[in-house]
Design an enzyme around this catalytic site. Structure first.
Site, PDB file in Angstrom:
ATOM      1  CG  PHE A  23      -1.839  -1.418   1.355  1.00  0.00           C
ATOM      2  CD1 PHE A  23      -1.844  -1.933   2.379  1.00  0.00           C
ATOM      3  CD2 PHE A  23      -2.674  -1.521   0.166  1.00  0.00           C
ATOM      4  CE1 PHE A  23      -2.621  -2.949   2.589  1.00  0.00           C
ATOM      5  CE2 PHE A  23      -3.534  -2.556   0.249  1.00  0.00           C
ATOM      6  CZ  PHE A  23      -3.250  -3.314   1.624  1.00  0.00           C
ATOM      7  CB  VAL A  94      19.262   4.867   2.257  1.00  0.00           C
ATOM      8  CG1 VAL A  94      20.396   4.232   2.158  1.00  0.00           C
ATOM      9  CG2 VAL A  94      18.742   5.354   3.588  1.00  0.00           C
ATOM     10  CG  ASP A 137       9.397  -7.786   6.254  1.00  0.00           C
ATOM     11  OD1 ASP A 137       8.882  -7.206   5.365  1.00  0.00           O
ATOM     12  OD2 ASP A 137       9.687  -8.952   5.876  1.00  0.00           O
TER      13      ASP A 137
HETATM   14  C1  LIG Z   1      13.392   2.835  -0.517  1.00  0.00           C
HETATM   15  C2  LIG Z   1      13.985   3.908   0.546  1.00  0.00           C
HETATM   16  C3  LIG Z   1      13.316   4.068   1.935  1.00  0.00           C
HETATM   17  C4  LIG Z   1      14.090   4.942   2.734  1.00  0.00           C
HETATM   18  N1  LIG Z   1      15.438   5.824   2.111  1.00  0.00           N
HETATM   19  N2  LIG Z   1      15.687   5.623   0.849  1.00  0.00           N
HETATM   20  C5  LIG Z   1      15.275   4.683   0.146  1.00  0.00           C
END
Ligand SMILES: Cc1ccnnc1
Length: 264
Positions: A23, A94, A137
């Site tokens: 979701f 990230v 998870d």
């Molecule tokens: C997928 C994701 C989630 C959080 N930060 N960066 C990338």
């Protein structure tokens, strides 16, 4: 961090999709004021009548957990926006991709590189377990690399994470079949050992590239897990140290709530 009434789209420009779930969709975004980049997780709210979307109770649980966590190896929450039929969670961006992709590219990691990542994963999990939070998870897809050079990891996705109150708390089948612990399959209560089991699975995968319990079907995988039926196939483990195999064996223990240790 408070949930704003000023709309998200006045404060941020949004760009490409960088992740997606049941979701939720995650997009790279830029905060106009500062030029800083973030990851915006758009989560569809379930309407009172519908079945699509995530229940508000679950969305708020994830947000509350993220607010409580402050660790260099775990994704940081920047802001939250309630935008009518969706919630927008603004997270640290990230950029190094998933640890899973690294294993897919390389097949498996050299033992010292696997140790380097496992230490960081254990420090992230210790931070959670010290706060009675279980991730539930844990899998290579939920371990991102902050940047490929520094080999620094960031744990993400607290969508099904829980607070464990006096240990016998939550039940209900969830997680990813390949990584769930026996107590999940047997509908027993989960505890910190549930995460430690998944860490054992990840250590096995980092070192061998193979998945300890994965069967041809979900049902076969569940049979393998509930029997704790795995082995160190010499095809992959011939050159792996006994210490590494002992580490994995100590984690792939059923009802391991009494064997949680963080020797890093
Ligand atoms: C997928 C994701 C989630 C959080 N930060 N960066 C990338």
């Amino acid at each position: 961090i408070k949930s704003h009434d000023s709309p998200f789209h006045h404060l941020f420009d949004t760009f490409e999709v960088i992740g997606s779930g049941k979701f939720a969709t995650v997009r790279r975004c830029v905060e106009r004021q500062t030029g800083n980049e973030f990851a915006a997780k758009f989560i569809r709210k379930r309407s009172s009548t519908g079945r699509m979307g995530q229940a508000l109770e679950d969305i708020n649980r994830e947000i509350d957990l993220l607010r409580e966590i402050d660790n260099n190896y775990i994704i940081k929450l920047h802001d939250v926006f309630d935008c009518g039929n969706e919630m927008i969670i603004v997270l640290e961006l990230v950029k190094g991709g998933e640890l899973f992709e690294l294993i897919s590219e390389k097949g498996c990691l050299a033992e010292e590189e696997a140790v380097h990542y496992m230490k960081q994963i254990l420090m992230a999990i210790k931070h959670l377990h010290d706060r009675n939070i279980v991730h539930l998870d844990l899998k290579p897809e939920n371990i991102l690399l902050s940047d490929k050079t520094a080999k620094r990891i960031k744990l993400i996705d607290f969508g099904i994470s829980r607070k464990i109150v006096n240990d016998l708390d939550v039940k209900g089948l969830y997680g990813t079949p390949e990584f769930v612990a026996p107590e999940i399959i047997n509908y027993e209560s989960v505890n910190t050992g549930t995460d430690m089991w998944a860490i054992g699975c990840m250590a096995y995968i980092l070192l061998s590239g193979a998945s300890p319990f994965l069967g041809d079907t979900k049902q076969q995988t569940f049979v393998n897990i509930t029997a704790a039926d795995y082995h160190f196939d010499d095809q992959y483990f011939a050159n792996i140290s006994n210490a590494a195999k002992d580490f994995i064996s100590g984690l792939l223990v059923k009802n391991s709530k009494y064997f949680t240790n963080y020797s890093i």
